[in-house]
Design a protein around this motif. Structure first.
Motif, mmCIF file in Angstrom:
data_model
loop_
_atom_site.group_PDB
_atom_site.id
_atom_site.type_symbol
_atom_site.label_atom_id
_atom_site.label_comp_id
_atom_site.label_asym_id
_atom_site.label_seq_id
_atom_site.Cartn_x
_atom_site.Cartn_y
_atom_site.Cartn_z
ATOM 1 N N ASN A 24 0.917 -1.200 -0.049
ATOM 2 C CA ASN A 24 0.196 0.006 -0.026
ATOM 3 C C ASN A 24 0.835 1.348 0.119
ATOM 4 O O ASN A 24 0.637 2.236 -0.771
ATOM 5 C CB ASN A 24 -1.022 0.027 1.148
ATOM 6 C CG ASN A 24 -2.057 1.048 1.129
ATOM 7 O OD1 ASN A 24 -2.588 1.328 0.096
ATOM 8 N ND2 ASN A 24 -2.155 1.896 2.338
ATOM 9 N N CYS A 25 1.738 1.344 0.844
ATOM 10 C CA CYS A 25 2.672 2.660 1.127
ATOM 11 C C CYS A 25 3.983 2.529 0.793
ATOM 12 O O CYS A 25 4.968 3.331 0.762
ATOM 13 C CB CYS A 25 2.683 3.166 2.538
ATOM 14 S SG CYS A 25 3.182 2.215 3.812
ATOM 15 N N GLY A 26 4.426 1.303 0.532
ATOM 16 C CA GLY A 26 5.810 0.702 0.179
ATOM 17 C C GLY A 26 6.764 0.903 1.335
ATOM 18 O O GLY A 26 7.885 1.040 1.223
ATOM 19 N N ALA A 27 6.314 0.807 2.659
ATOM 20 C CA ALA A 27 7.123 0.933 3.787
ATOM 21 C C ALA A 27 8.066 -0.302 3.742
ATOM 22 O O ALA A 27 7.878 -1.527 3.267
ATOM 23 C CB ALA A 27 6.190 0.959 4.965
ATOM 24 N N GLU A 28 9.179 -0.305 4.480
ATOM 25 C CA GLU A 28 10.181 -1.301 4.586
ATOM 26 C C GLU A 28 9.591 -2.415 5.476
ATOM 27 O O GLU A 28 8.540 -2.388 6.229
ATOM 28 C CB GLU A 28 11.377 -0.849 5.150
ATOM 29 C CG GLU A 28 12.102 0.075 4.345
ATOM 30 C CD GLU A 28 12.843 -0.325 2.873
ATOM 31 O OE1 GLU A 28 13.190 -1.350 2.936
ATOM 32 O OE2 GLU A 28 12.627 0.532 2.017
ATOM 33 N N LYS A 29 9.920 -3.782 5.106
ATOM 34 C CA LYS A 29 9.329 -4.853 5.824
ATOM 35 C C LYS A 29 9.612 -4.825 7.368
ATOM 36 O O LYS A 29 8.911 -5.360 7.906
ATOM 37 C CB LYS A 29 10.288 -6.164 5.200
ATOM 38 C CG LYS A 29 11.737 -6.296 5.409
ATOM 39 C CD LYS A 29 12.194 -7.640 4.932
ATOM 40 C CE LYS A 29 13.643 -7.689 5.091
ATOM 41 N NZ LYS A 29 14.255 -8.752 4.317
ATOM 42 N N ASP A 30 10.346 -4.060 7.877
ATOM 43 C CA ASP A 30 10.362 -3.978 9.225
ATOM 44 C C ASP A 30 9.516 -3.029 9.973
ATOM 45 O O ASP A 30 9.049 -3.322 11.086
ATOM 46 C CB ASP A 30 12.123 -3.634 9.884
ATOM 47 C CG ASP A 30 12.683 -2.562 9.028
ATOM 48 O OD1 ASP A 30 12.625 -2.872 7.754
ATOM 49 O OD2 ASP A 30 13.074 -1.462 9.301
ATOM 50 N N LYS A 31 8.689 -2.621 8.848
ATOM 51 C CA LYS A 31 7.310 -1.909 9.447
ATOM 52 C C LYS A 31 6.104 -2.771 9.524
ATOM 53 O O LYS A 31 5.207 -2.436 10.104
ATOM 54 C CB LYS A 31 7.121 -0.566 8.595
ATOM 55 C CG LYS A 31 8.324 0.406 8.323
ATOM 56 C CD LYS A 31 8.545 0.942 9.625
ATOM 57 C CE LYS A 31 9.250 2.171 9.753
ATOM 58 N NZ LYS A 31 10.093 2.674 11.017
ATOM 59 N N LEU A 32 6.470 -4.042 8.949
ATOM 60 C CA LEU A 32 5.178 -4.999 8.947
ATOM 61 C C LEU A 32 5.547 -5.919 10.116
ATOM 62 O O LEU A 32 6.399 -6.471 10.156
ATOM 63 C CB LEU A 32 5.539 -5.753 7.385
ATOM 64 C CG LEU A 32 5.173 -4.896 6.389
ATOM 65 C CD1 LEU A 32 5.471 -5.725 5.043
ATOM 66 C CD2 LEU A 32 3.840 -4.273 6.033
ATOM 67 N N VAL A 33 4.388 -5.788 10.571
ATOM 68 C CA VAL A 33 4.199 -6.553 11.915
ATOM 69 C C VAL A 33 3.272 -7.836 11.918
ATOM 70 O O VAL A 33 2.355 -7.847 11.574
ATOM 71 C CB VAL A 33 3.914 -5.602 13.280
ATOM 72 C CG1 VAL A 33 3.643 -6.287 14.514
ATOM 73 C CG2 VAL A 33 4.471 -4.288 13.462
#
Ligand SMILES: [Zn+2]
Length: 40
Positions: A24-33
């Motif tokens: 959705n926003c392209g945030a890095e994987k460490d932002k995915l919990v």
């Protein structure tokens, strides 16, 4: 299947393994919990 929630935008991504980034926003994987794991 596991469910990952983006800490940046709150989008929920369902995937077998951790996604490379938020679709959705392209945030890095460490932002995915990891939120929940569903066994097949
Ligand atoms: Zn996001």
């Amino acid at each position: 299947m596991a469910v990952f929630k983006c800490a940046v935008c709150g989008a929920v991504v369902e995937a077998r393994c951790k996604p490379g980034k938020c679709k959705n926003c392209g945030a890095e994987k460490d932002k995915l919990v990891k939120e929940e794991t569903l066994k097949k």
